[in-house]
Design a protein around this motif. Structure first.
Motif, PDB file in Angstrom:
ATOM      1  N   LEU A  31      22.758  20.200 -47.843  1.00  0.00           N
ATOM      2  CA  LEU A  31      22.532  21.524 -48.432  1.00  0.00           C
ATOM      3  C   LEU A  31      21.136  22.048 -48.128  1.00  0.00           C
ATOM      4  N   THR A  32      20.137  21.165 -48.161  1.00  0.00           N
ATOM      5  CA  THR A  32      18.775  21.566 -47.799  1.00  0.00           C
ATOM      6  C   THR A  32      18.747  22.078 -46.361  1.00  0.00           C
ATOM      7  N   THR A  33      19.481  21.390 -45.489  1.00  0.00           N
ATOM      8  CA  THR A  33      19.523  21.792 -44.077  1.00  0.00           C
ATOM      9  C   THR A  33      20.132  23.182 -43.935  1.00  0.00           C
ATOM     10  N   LEU A  34      21.261  23.408 -44.619  1.00  0.00           N
ATOM     11  CA  LEU A  34      21.928  24.716 -44.539  1.00  0.00           C
ATOM     12  C   LEU A  34      20.999  25.812 -45.074  1.00  0.00           C
ATOM     13  N   LYS A  35      20.321  25.500 -46.166  1.00  0.00           N
ATOM     14  CA  LYS A  35      19.397  26.480 -46.778  1.00  0.00           C
ATOM     15  C   LYS A  35      18.257  26.810 -45.813  1.00  0.00           C
ATOM     16  N   LYS A  36      17.633  25.769 -45.232  1.00  0.00           N
ATOM     17  CA  LYS A  36      16.500  25.994 -44.328  1.00  0.00           C
ATOM     18  C   LYS A  36      16.928  26.735 -43.056  1.00  0.00           C
ATOM     19  N   LEU A  37      18.219  26.689 -42.738  1.00  0.00           N
ATOM     20  CA  LEU A  37      18.733  27.425 -41.569  1.00  0.00           C
ATOM     21  C   LEU A  37      19.132  28.839 -41.948  1.00  0.00           C
ATOM     22  N   GLY A  38      18.940  29.173 -43.242  1.00  0.00           N
ATOM     23  CA  GLY A  38      19.206  30.539 -43.706  1.00  0.00           C
ATOM     24  C   GLY A  38      20.653  30.800 -44.065  1.00  0.00           C
ATOM     25  N   LEU A  39      21.432  29.746 -44.270  1.00  0.00           N
ATOM     26  CA  LEU A  39      22.845  29.927 -44.610  1.00  0.00           C
ATOM     27  C   LEU A  39      23.021  30.049 -46.120  1.00  0.00           C
ATOM     28  N   ASP A  40      24.128  30.657 -46.547  1.00  0.00           N
ATOM     29  CA  ASP A  40      24.397  30.892 -47.967  1.00  0.00           C
ATOM     30  C   ASP A  40      25.029  29.643 -48.579  1.00  0.00           C
ATOM     31  N   VAL A  41      24.183  28.762 -49.114  1.00  0.00           N
ATOM     32  CA  VAL A  41      24.677  27.498 -49.669  1.00  0.00           C
ATOM     33  C   VAL A  41      25.624  27.746 -50.834  1.00  0.00           C
ATOM     34  N   ARG A  59      30.549  26.588 -39.987  1.00  0.00           N
ATOM     35  CA  ARG A  59      31.009  26.163 -38.656  1.00  0.00           C
ATOM     36  C   ARG A  59      30.773  27.268 -37.634  1.00  0.00           C
ATOM     37  N   SER A  60      31.059  28.494 -38.011  1.00  0.00           N
ATOM     38  CA  SER A  60      30.895  29.577 -37.012  1.00  0.00           C
ATOM     39  C   SER A  60      29.407  29.794 -36.717  1.00  0.00           C
ATOM     40  N   PHE A  61      28.546  29.519 -37.700  1.00  0.00           N
ATOM     41  CA  PHE A  61      27.096  29.633 -37.436  1.00  0.00           C
ATOM     42  C   PHE A  61      26.701  28.669 -36.321  1.00  0.00           C
ATOM     43  N   PHE A  62      27.110  27.409 -36.448  1.00  0.00           N
ATOM     44  CA  PHE A  62      26.712  26.392 -35.462  1.00  0.00           C
ATOM     45  C   PHE A  62      27.369  26.657 -34.107  1.00  0.00           C
ATOM     46  N   ALA A  63      28.580  27.228 -34.157  1.00  0.00           N
ATOM     47  CA  ALA A  63      29.312  27.495 -32.894  1.00  0.00           C
ATOM     48  C   ALA A  63      28.574  28.530 -32.049  1.00  0.00           C
ATOM     49  N   VAL A  82      23.286  23.900 -27.068  1.00  0.00           N
ATOM     50  CA  VAL A  82      22.517  22.743 -27.553  1.00  0.00           C
ATOM     51  C   VAL A  82      21.025  22.941 -27.311  1.00  0.00           C
ATOM     52  N   GLU A  83      20.674  23.526 -26.180  1.00  0.00           N
ATOM     53  CA  GLU A  83      19.243  23.733 -25.874  1.00  0.00           C
ATOM     54  C   GLU A  83      18.602  24.642 -26.927  1.00  0.00           C
ATOM     55  N   ASP A  84      19.279  25.753 -27.243  1.00  0.00           N
ATOM     56  CA  ASP A  84      18.719  26.682 -28.240  1.00  0.00           C
ATOM     57  C   ASP A  84      18.628  26.015 -29.603  1.00  0.00           C
ATOM     58  N   TYR A  85      19.636  25.192 -29.911  1.00  0.00           N
ATOM     59  CA  TYR A  85      19.652  24.586 -31.244  1.00  0.00           C
ATOM     60  C   TYR A  85      18.559  23.524 -31.376  1.00  0.00           C
ATOM     61  N   VAL A  86      18.300  22.788 -30.281  1.00  0.00           N
ATOM     62  CA  VAL A  86      17.195  21.815 -30.318  1.00  0.00           C
ATOM     63  C   VAL A  86      15.888  22.554 -30.607  1.00  0.00           C
ATOM     64  N   ASP A  87      15.671  23.687 -29.909  1.00  0.00           N
ATOM     65  CA  ASP A  87      14.452  24.481 -30.152  1.00  0.00           C
ATOM     66  C   ASP A  87      14.377  24.880 -31.625  1.00  0.00           C
ATOM     67  N   ARG A  88      15.522  25.344 -32.158  1.00  0.00           N
ATOM     68  CA  ARG A  88      15.552  25.838 -33.545  1.00  0.00           C
ATOM     69  C   ARG A  88      15.195  24.728 -34.530  1.00  0.00           C
ATOM     70  N   VAL A  89      15.803  23.565 -34.342  1.00  0.00           N
ATOM     71  CA  VAL A  89      15.590  22.457 -35.292  1.00  0.00           C
ATOM     72  C   VAL A  89      14.139  21.959 -35.233  1.00  0.00           C
ATOM     73  N   PHE A  90      13.563  21.868 -34.032  1.00  0.00           N
ATOM     74  CA  PHE A  90      12.169  21.428 -33.939  1.00  0.00           C
ATOM     75  C   PHE A  90      11.253  22.438 -34.614  1.00  0.00           C
ATOM     76  N   GLU A  91      11.584  23.708 -34.461  1.00  0.00           N
ATOM     77  CA  GLU A  91      10.760  24.770 -35.076  1.00  0.00           C
ATOM     78  C   GLU A  91      10.870  24.700 -36.603  1.00  0.00           C
ATOM     79  N   VAL A  92      12.095  24.644 -37.131  1.00  0.00           N
ATOM     80  CA  VAL A  92      12.299  24.670 -38.583  1.00  0.00           C
ATOM     81  C   VAL A  92      11.783  23.390 -39.250  1.00  0.00           C
TER      82      VAL A  92
END
Ligand code: FIX
Ligand code: ZN
Length: 415
Positions: free
Chosen positions: A96-106, A115-119, A123-133
């Motif tokens: 839940l913390t992960t979803l919240k920090k990604l800006g999703l409506d927990v 699921r549609s958010f992650f879709a 992978v390259e963009d998501y790696v950038d996002r996770v390292f940033e957040v």
């Protein structure tokens, strides 16, 4: 100079939030390892911590769960742990913390919208996002040359990514030596039937080749709770004659992760491991007998933490790291971190994530950083109460060491 508790709190929180992290132990892979890098909501929910918690409620045959596809497993885990019960366990809260920090409506509890958010990510963009957040700058992978899928990538299609550094993981050499040596034979190493100098030389050649191929920062092994060094076992012989000499030659640490009881419930697969009290004496013996070798140690049992911290006061070639696995829970992170700061000051690596799913970097560091900031605030406040005057720069210096500097300094240290 910091002059008030209010200012101290603000400086500690900001510094901890903004200091980039080197995560010294993860099971993450850079994008060139393709599907070996797990990410997204279904992988987050299928984390073995959550599988173990889910089976506490399920009375279906284990094989029925394992025969489901990932999405069906994730849906069952979500229903069991998040809908039918309150998800306040650390591993549940983490999702839940992960979803919240990604800006999703927990609050929506709408797993399909997640699921549609992650879709929507490559992978390259998501790696950038996770390292940033997450504020993580570098992760150290767990690289096992005995894993055929991983081996093939290192040999044929590896693409360096400076955010993902390697660690050479060699558990099979110590816990399944016979089969491991047979594999080396298959790979063309001149392994003889007995453990003699020729065999040791070939094992050293194998380790050296992979250290260079991976540019490995350390050699690591997870060892059972009843690991004992020295004894008359083959693992003692391999450590003495191969691992320690090669680590010394490359001046890299040997990382020991001690305390697992492998597969106490095999039906739970990766989730089936337990914990046992380990022997700190073995760690002390290694540090004393091999003063020119460097050892990074984390132990799984709560009961080993005090002894281990005291051992580190005695041996400069011992660096204690992380609140590993079953210790990676707020109450224990707080207890262990306070004790370590009181016994070792700044000379420790308070945490590693052990992330198996990329997204976990977000919650595992969010949760740990909050606790480390609380402990640091209390420690600096106690200092201020003595009349000691502390500056923002000094706090930044200390936090930088705790979140990575101590690791990099230890790597370049020569004893
Ligand atoms: O041996 C290890 O590196 C352990 O961390 C893993 O085996 C374990 O399954 C895990 O994921 C712990 O967090
Ligand atoms: Zn691990």
């Amino acid at each position: 100079m910091i002059t008030s508790y209010k200012q101290l709190r603000q400086v500690v929180d900001t510094t901890v939030a903004n200091t980039k992290i080197t995560d010294v132990h993860t099971h993450l892979y850079s994008p060139c390892f393709k599907d070996m890098l797990l990410w997204g909501i279904d992988e987050l929910l299928n984390y073995h911590y959550l599988v173990a918690e889910t089976f506490r409620w399920l009375n279906i045959p284990y094989e029925d769960f394992w025969s489901m596809d990932k999405k069906a497993q994730a849906n069952l885990i979500w229903k069991t742990l998040f809908e039918d019960n309150s998800p306040y366990s650390e591993a549940c809260r983490g999702v839940l913390t992960t979803l919240k920090k990604l800006g999703l409506d927990v609050g929506s509890r709408d797993i399909d919208s997640y699921r549609s958010f992650f879709a929507g990510f490559s992978v390259e963009d998501y790696v950038d996002r996770v390292f940033e957040v997450s504020g993580v700058e570098k992760v150290i992978m767990t690289n096992n040359p005995f894993d055929q899928e991983e081996r093939d990538i290192w040999l044929n299609s590896y693409v360096p990514d400076s955010r993902f550094k390697a660690a050479l993981r060699i558990d099979p050499l110590l816990i399944d030596t016979c089969n491991a040596l047979n594999k080396l034979k298959d790979w063309g190493y001149n392994i003889e039937d007995e453990l003699n100098d020729n065999t040791y030389k070939e094992v050293i050649r194998f380790l050296s080749e992979w250290i260079e191929r991976m540019d490995a920062l350390y050699v690591a092994a997870s060892l059972p709770y009843d690991f004992c060094f020295p004894d008359d076992s083959v693992s003692t012989k391999i450590i003495e004659n191969c691992i320690l000499p090669v680590c010394m030659e490359y001046n890299i640490p040997f990382a020991l992760m001690i305390g697992v009881k492998r597969l106490i419930n095999p039906d739970l697969k990766l989730a089936g491991d337990g914990v046992g009290k380990g022997s700190v004496e073995s760690v002390e013996y290694l540090c004393a007998k091999y003063p020119h070798n460097k050892f990074m140690v984390t132990m799984l049992s709560r009961e080993n933490q005090h002894e281990l911290a005291v051992s580190a006061r005695k041996f400069r070639n011992l660096l204690v790291f992380g609140c590993w696995w079953f210790l990676n829970n707020p109450s224990l992170i707080d207890e262990i971190t306070r004790m370590r700061f009181e016994l070792l000051g700044v000379s420790v690596i308070p945490q590693h994530s052990d992330a198996r799913v990329l997204d976990q970097l977000i919650y595992k560091w969010e949760h740990s950083k909050n606790i480390i900031a609380d402990v640091l605030y209390d420690k600096y406040k106690d200092l201020m109460d003595t009349g000691w005057r502390i500056s923002e720069d000094e706090i930044e210096r200390d936090v930088q060491k705790l979140f990575g500097g101590n690791f990099w300094t230890f790597l370049s240290a020569k004893f």
